[in-house]
Design an enzyme around this catalytic site. Structure first.
Site, PDB file in Angstrom:
ATOM      1  N   GLN A 125       1.696 -18.172  13.358  1.00 59.51           N
ATOM      2  CA  GLN A 125       2.702 -17.113  13.535  1.00 59.51           C
ATOM      3  C   GLN A 125       2.933 -16.291  12.267  1.00 59.51           C
ATOM      4  OE1 GLN A 125       6.203 -18.914  16.133  1.00 59.51           O
ATOM      5  NE2 GLN A 125       5.023 -20.476  15.103  1.00 59.51           N
TER       6      GLN A 125
ATOM      7  N   VAL B 122       4.132   1.621  -0.756  1.00 60.02           N
ATOM      8  CA  VAL B 122       4.932   1.784  -1.986  1.00 60.02           C
ATOM      9  C   VAL B 122       4.037   2.350  -3.088  1.00 60.02           C
ATOM     10  CG1 VAL B 122       6.076   0.520  -3.868  1.00 60.02           C
ATOM     11  CG2 VAL B 122       6.647  -0.012  -1.481  1.00 60.02           C
TER      12      VAL B 122
ATOM     13  N   ARG C 235       0.834  -1.215   0.000  1.00 58.87           N
ATOM     14  CA  ARG C 235       0.000   0.000   0.000  1.00 58.87           C
ATOM     15  C   ARG C 235       0.861   1.254   0.000  1.00 58.87           C
ATOM     16  NH1 ARG C 235      -1.143   3.154   4.498  1.00 58.87           N
ATOM     17  NH2 ARG C 235      -3.126   4.284   4.525  1.00 58.87           N
TER      18      ARG C 235
ATOM     19  N   ASP D 157      11.179 -13.937  10.661  1.00 60.36           N
ATOM     20  CA  ASP D 157      12.430 -14.451  11.237  1.00 60.36           C
ATOM     21  C   ASP D 157      13.353 -13.357  11.762  1.00 60.36           C
ATOM     22  OD1 ASP D 157      11.688 -17.037  10.598  1.00 60.36           O
ATOM     23  OD2 ASP D 157      12.571 -16.929   8.597  1.00 60.36           O
TER      24      ASP D 157
END
Ligand code: ADP
Length: 320
Positions: free
Chosen positions: A252, A23, A21, A128
């Site tokens: 997750q 960008v 959104r 990560d």
């Protein structure tokens, strides 16, 4: 007019939509045309894209996942695949490409940058948190909060039944998620891939805690530390505690991004679009000591983000 391409690639992360959104709207505000390629590198190889406009990215800031879809694309690891992607960028008159993804996606971006003059900017988005050059990635905060909410519930049942739970969280190679989650749920033990697992130490901690009157235990383990079922069984056999395994799993990756993930996505996108507007490329934006900066794609890809293992001993003391 300049044309900008945007992709989301590799593992999905909450906040990717907020980045798409931002960008789109920031680039559109500068008069650029924005093309959203679908399924990451696959969309570039097969030239599958749609025009993104400020209106077409409405109502997505709060959505998990990615409206552009994502994929792991083995074809991009071949010279042929990269050539096709580079040719398509030229055919579509793309001047700059924003790659929203993790370190694997940036390795692909580096390879592509060797085959094309199109400017390429990486926006770190992965649960990560393992991208060198950025203290935090888009989606990490959301994934941490999802796992913490889940483990808080597990703690309730652990206390009631006086059990020890091994809780597996994501992280095949790196332990940033497990470490942050472990510290913030008050885990008695945290197991991460960067530090060898010593079963004897775990047995001792579980026994000492029981002797101290601790009625429950939470052991947070990154999936990369090995077979968590076996770890749970061994703890039960060697300590006499009642031990259960719980795997938090794919939840997750999903869910509505937290305010922090949305903010990072917006700030990273702003930096990415500004860099493209000033004809800069081959770099990855990131958060460094509270400031939005960028480093070269080459440096991101050649270095490993350090993990502060001192946090392990802090967590240990906090859980006594
Ligand atoms: P993430 O970006 O979340 O780390 P992956 O590691 O799965 O996800 O990488 C995403 C994709 O990037 C891969 O499926 C592949 O298409 C591409 N990629 C990864 N490494 C390379 C490489 N060395 N060369 C070319 N493409 C790569």
């Amino acid at each position: 007019m300049k044309t900008i391409g945007v992709i989301t690639s590799g593992g999905d992360a909450p906040g990717m939509n907020a980045a798409i959104r931002a960008v789109t709207r920031l680039a559109s505000a500068l008069g650029f045309r924005v093309l959203g390629f679908e399924r990451g590198w696959e969309g570039l190889i097969n030239n599958l894209f749609r025009l993104l406009t400020p209106r077409s990215v409405g109502g997505i800031i709060q959505l998990g996942g990615t409206i552009l879809l994502t994929s792991r694309c083995p074809g991009f690891k071949t010279r042929e695949g990269i050539r096709r992607a580079a040719d398509n960028l030229v055919a579509d008159n793309v001047d700059g490409l924003v790659v929203i993804g993790g370190e694997g996606s940036f390795r692909g971006a580096l390879e592509l940058s060797r085959e094309t003059d199109v400017l390429i900017i990486g926006v770190p988005a992965t649960i990560d948190n393992d991208v060198y050059g950025s203290d935090e990635t888009v989606g990490f905060d959301t994934a941490v909060n999802t796992a913490v909410a889940e483990i808080d519930k597990i703690r309730d049942t652990a206390i009631s039944h006086e059990r020890v739970f091994v809780v597996e969280v994501m992280g095949r190679r790196r332990g940033f998620l497990a470490l942050t989650v472990g510290l913030t749920v008050g885990a008695e033990v945290i197991l991460i891939p960067e530090v060898p697992v010593h079963m004897e130490n775990i047995f001792r901690t579980v026994k000492e805690n029981a002797a101290k009157g601790k009625r429950s235990g939470i052991i947070v383990a990154a999936e990369g530390v090995g077979d968590t079922r076996r770890i749970a069984e061994e703890i039960e056999v060697n300590t006499g505690a009642e031990v259960r395994l719980s795997i938090v799993g794919y939840a997750q990756r999903g869910g509505s991004p937290t305010a922090r993930s949305r903010l990072l996505a917006s700030l990273f996108a702003n930096e990415a679009v500004n860099l493209l507007a000033s004809n800069a490329g081959k770099c990855v934006v990131g958060l460094q000591k509270g400031e939005i900066k960028s480093i070269s794609l080459e440096e991101t890809c050649s270095r490993e983000k350090p993990l502060d293992t001192r946090l392990l001993s802090l967590a240990r003391t906090l859980a006594t």
